[in-house]
Design a protein around this motif. Structure first.
Motif, PDB file in Angstrom:
ATOM      1  N   HIS A 153      48.384  18.424  -9.840  1.00 13.81           N
ATOM      2  CA  HIS A 153      47.157  20.213 -10.586  1.00 13.81           C
ATOM      3  C   HIS A 153      46.938  20.155 -12.047  1.00 13.81           C
ATOM      4  O   HIS A 153      47.908  20.174 -12.833  1.00 13.81           O
ATOM      5  CB  HIS A 153      48.218  21.327  -9.586  1.00 13.81           C
ATOM      6  N   GLN A 175      44.395  16.447  -9.394  1.00 16.25           N
ATOM      7  CA  GLN A 175      43.244  16.078  -8.065  1.00 16.25           C
ATOM      8  C   GLN A 175      42.047  17.028  -8.106  1.00 16.25           C
ATOM      9  O   GLN A 175      42.944  18.108  -8.663  1.00 16.25           O
ATOM     10  CB  GLN A 175      44.580  16.702  -6.748  1.00 16.25           C
ATOM     11  N   GLU A 176      41.078  16.603  -7.836  1.00 21.38           N
ATOM     12  CA  GLU A 176      39.876  17.747  -8.252  1.00 21.38           C
ATOM     13  C   GLU A 176      39.843  18.552  -7.552  1.00 21.38           C
ATOM     14  O   GLU A 176      39.515  20.020  -7.667  1.00 21.38           O
ATOM     15  CB  GLU A 176      38.798  17.573  -8.078  1.00 21.38           C
ATOM     16  N   ASP A 177      39.498  18.595  -6.386  1.00 20.07           N
ATOM     17  CA  ASP A 177      39.869  19.824  -5.304  1.00 20.07           C
ATOM     18  C   ASP A 177      40.474  20.677  -4.418  1.00 20.07           C
ATOM     19  O   ASP A 177      40.674  21.281  -4.145  1.00 20.07           O
ATOM     20  CB  ASP A 177      38.565  18.882  -4.058  1.00 20.07           C
ATOM     21  N   ILE A 178      41.579  20.625  -5.907  1.00 24.37           N
ATOM     22  CA  ILE A 178      42.638  22.011  -4.726  1.00 24.37           C
ATOM     23  C   ILE A 178      43.267  22.985  -6.246  1.00 24.37           C
ATOM     24  O   ILE A 178      41.961  23.060  -7.602  1.00 24.37           O
ATOM     25  CB  ILE A 178      44.356  20.956  -4.812  1.00 24.37           C
ATOM     26  N   TYR A 179      44.193  23.927  -6.046  1.00 24.26           N
ATOM     27  CA  TYR A 179      43.904  24.610  -7.415  1.00 24.26           C
ATOM     28  C   TYR A 179      44.302  23.517  -8.717  1.00 24.26           C
ATOM     29  O   TYR A 179      44.554  22.948  -8.092  1.00 24.26           O
ATOM     30  CB  TYR A 179      45.596  25.394  -6.718  1.00 24.26           C
ATOM     31  N   GLN A 181      41.441  26.527  -9.664  1.00 18.38           N
ATOM     32  CA  GLN A 181      39.862  26.545  -9.455  1.00 18.38           C
ATOM     33  C   GLN A 181      39.242  27.977  -9.722  1.00 18.38           C
ATOM     34  O   GLN A 181      40.037  29.294  -9.614  1.00 18.38           O
ATOM     35  CB  GLN A 181      39.372  26.519  -7.860  1.00 18.38           C
ATOM     36  N   LYS A 183      38.425  25.374 -12.950  1.00 14.05           N
ATOM     37  CA  LYS A 183      39.286  23.861 -13.964  1.00 14.05           C
ATOM     38  C   LYS A 183      39.458  25.232 -15.687  1.00 14.05           C
ATOM     39  O   LYS A 183      38.005  25.674 -15.329  1.00 14.05           O
ATOM     40  CB  LYS A 183      39.446  23.094 -13.914  1.00 14.05           C
ATOM     41  N   GLY A 191      39.746  14.490 -12.815  1.00 14.06           N
ATOM     42  CA  GLY A 191      39.616  14.483 -11.588  1.00 14.06           C
ATOM     43  C   GLY A 191      39.444  13.382 -10.533  1.00 14.06           C
ATOM     44  O   GLY A 191      38.800  13.206 -10.821  1.00 14.06           O
ATOM     45  N   ALA A 193      39.483  12.401  -6.658  1.00 11.02           N
ATOM     46  CA  ALA A 193      39.214  12.800  -5.759  1.00 11.02           C
ATOM     47  C   ALA A 193      40.192  12.238  -4.380  1.00 11.02           C
ATOM     48  O   ALA A 193      41.394  12.114  -5.050  1.00 11.02           O
ATOM     49  CB  ALA A 193      38.083  11.726  -4.846  1.00 11.02           C
ATOM     50  N   ALA A 194      40.400  13.309  -3.721  1.00  9.58           N
ATOM     51  CA  ALA A 194      41.575  13.755  -2.511  1.00  9.58           C
ATOM     52  C   ALA A 194      41.842  12.350  -2.485  1.00  9.58           C
ATOM     53  O   ALA A 194      40.829  11.318  -1.852  1.00  9.58           O
ATOM     54  CB  ALA A 194      41.426  14.312  -1.162  1.00  9.58           C
TER      55      ALA A 194
END
Ligand SMILES: [Zn+2]
Length: 297
Positions: A153, A175-179, A181, A183, A191, A193-194
């Motif tokens: 995070h 990781q960019e696409d999680i909490y 949000q 940033k 960031g 990617a998953a």
């Protein structure tokens, strides 16, 4: 003699939680025969105020948090919890001091990078990283410091706390696409990617880590979250235990090579199997202790 900063009071009953505080005890258990433990005292109000606003510190110390505060923090407030978090701040202060004195400070705790000046978030009440750095700047005569935050995070609280402080460089690779949000803007944010695994992760670290040292820090605080692990419940990166080991070695070697003291804090880690999380945290600390041969398979 290797010394680990640790308090048994880090283990607090917070019910059935994705972040069982038992993990601190399990890491300590793995390390107890490999060094000596030194215990922090609770951080003073004055120390907490180095990074936090008075209203937030008072809420925590007087035990008058609102339901909204607890919801944002994602933790059930209690006196014991506040004590654990104050101890943890002090533990990171001790680790920072040891980093300056001996080159490395090892904390079996800390890394509460989602705590802001005026509130807590994401299992974090106080930002031990920020307090540690500010205290060293005030009392140990350093001016430049860097944060290397490799938790899955983003270190949003730390980034926000140092947003207007050019002498503190905050690097977060996450990781960019999680909490969280959205940033917060740090000095250097990468960031991912998953699904990113060892190879791409380590390549990105290799490319970006030198930028931290271009800032010429006199102290590095490492947030060594192991929630980038492939078996993590909250994170979506796919690092193996071997990949995490290589990650930690890279940070350790860069600090050593350049003679910069480094304080290690644990950060997040939420593997399905709690003993796996503890093993990964212990692995980090053993690498920085120069005891890599003691890492259990
Ligand atoms: Zn995390």
């Amino acid at each position: 003699m290797t010394r680990f900063v640790y308090s048994p009071h880090y283990v607090v009953n917070i019910g059935d939680h994705v972040f069982p505080t038992r993990k601190f005890g399990l890491v300590a258990e793995r390390l107890k025969d490999l060094g000596e433990f030194i215990e922090p005292q609770p951080a003073s109000r004055r120390d907490l105020l180095l990074a936090h606003e008075q209203a937030w510190v008072d809420k925590a110390l007087k035990g008058v948090m609102s339901l909204d505060d607890e919801t944002l923090m994602e933790l059930p407030f209690s006196r014991d919890l506040a004590l654990a978090h104050r101890l943890s701040v002090s533990g990171t202060i001790m680790a920072c001091g040891r980093a300056l004195d001996y080159g490395v400070g090892l904390h079996i705790g800390g890394g509460s990078h989602h705590a802001f000046a005026d509130h807590g978030e994401g299992f974090c009440m106080f930002n031990d990283i920020a307090v540690g750095i500010i205290k060293m700047r005030h009392e140990r005569g350093i001016s430049r410091a860097s944060v290397v935050d490799l938790d899955v995070h983003q270190g949003n609280g730390t980034a926000a706390l140092f947003a207007n402080e050019p002498d503190v460089f905050t690097f977060s690779m996450h990781q960019e696409d999680i909490y969280p949000q959205p940033k917060a803007a740090g000095s250097l944010d990468i960031g991912l990617a998953a699904g990113v695994g060892d190879k791409a992760y380590l390549k990105s670290l290799e490319a970006n880590l030198p930028k931290v040292f271009e800032h010429e820090p006199e102290l590095v605080v490492y947030q060594a979250g192991v929630d980038c692990y492939e078996g993590d419940v909250l994170g979506g990166l796919k690092l193996t235990a071997q990949g995490l080991r290589r990650r930690d070695q890279m940070v350790y070697q860069e600090c050593r090579r350049r003679g910069v003291g480094v304080a290690v804090t644990l950060g997040g880690g939420y593997a399905q199997d709690l003993s796996q999380t503890a093993a990964l945290h212990a692995q980090t600390l053993l690498i920085f202790a120069g005891l890599e041969d003691k890492i259990l398979k």
